[in-house]
Design a protein around this motif. Structure first.
Motif, PDB file in Angstrom:
ATOM      1  N   GLU A  97       0.841  -1.187   0.000  1.00  0.00           N
ATOM      2  CA  GLU A  97       0.000   0.000   0.000  1.00  0.00           C
ATOM      3  C   GLU A  97       0.880   1.243   0.000  1.00  0.00           C
ATOM      4  N   GLN A  98       0.468   2.255  -0.749  1.00  0.00           N
ATOM      5  CA  GLN A  98       1.260   3.487  -0.811  1.00  0.00           C
ATOM      6  C   GLN A  98       1.278   4.154   0.551  1.00  0.00           C
ATOM      7  N   LYS A  99       2.454   4.593   0.953  1.00  0.00           N
ATOM      8  CA  LYS A  99       2.572   5.362   2.185  1.00  0.00           C
ATOM      9  C   LYS A  99       2.175   6.802   1.895  1.00  0.00           C
ATOM     10  N   LYS A 100       1.515   7.412   2.877  1.00  0.00           N
ATOM     11  CA  LYS A 100       0.992   8.766   2.676  1.00  0.00           C
ATOM     12  C   LYS A 100       1.828   9.791   3.430  1.00  0.00           C
ATOM     13  N   TYR A 117       5.237   7.519  -3.263  1.00  0.00           N
ATOM     14  CA  TYR A 117       4.402   7.927  -2.124  1.00  0.00           C
ATOM     15  C   TYR A 117       3.163   8.669  -2.592  1.00  0.00           C
ATOM     16  N   ASP A 168       1.069   8.766   6.955  1.00  0.00           N
ATOM     17  CA  ASP A 168       2.027   7.926   7.678  1.00  0.00           C
ATOM     18  C   ASP A 168       3.150   8.771   8.259  1.00  0.00           C
ATOM     19  N   LEU A 228       9.371   5.986   8.922  1.00  0.00           N
ATOM     20  CA  LEU A 228       8.143   5.271   8.611  1.00  0.00           C
ATOM     21  C   LEU A 228       8.082   3.960   9.384  1.00  0.00           C
TER      22      LEU A 228
END
Length: 122
Positions: free
Chosen positions: A3-6, A29, A50, A120
């Motif tokens: 899943e893309q980190k925000k 991202y 994140d 992260l």
């Protein structure tokens, strides 16, 4: 595909926002930017990033107060906040704000990516 980190970036300098967005989207991202830290709790809750980058000089509510607000919030305080500023005292400011880390401006692309990876959640 993970899943893309925000990443949420607060900075009132549109050039910096554009540059960071370009670099970080390229690195995979998802990015949201804001030029003001007003209603910081609402802004961050709506996006649930994140990691957060917080500029020192923001109109109305400055970076220090905004960071403190986040860090005193029961659910948002676990999100790492990286303080970033061209101020020589960026380390002291980050400390004062209760940020999790800091990045001096101007920064290079590698520094930006490295600090994200460092903070992260694995």
């Amino acid at each position: 595909m993970a899943e893309q980190k925000k990443v949420f970036i607060f900075d009132d300098n549109s050039d910096i926002l554009e540059l960071c967005t370009f670099i970080l989207e390229d690195a995979g991202y998802e990015i949201k930017t804001s030029s003001t830290s007003n209603d910081i709790i609402d802004q961050v809750t709506a996006y649930t990033p994140d990691i957060i980058f917080m500029d020192n000089w923001l109109p109305d509510v400055g970076g220090i107060d905004a960071t403190r607000e986040l860090k005193s919030h029961p659910t948002l305080k676990s999100i790492p906040v990286i303080y970033f500023s061209a101020n020589n005292d960026v380390m002291a400011l980050a400390d004062q704000a209760g940020a999790d880390g800091y990045l001096s401006k101007p920064f290079d692309i590698e520094e930006l990516e490295n600090i994200i990876l460092k903070h992260l959640p694995k």
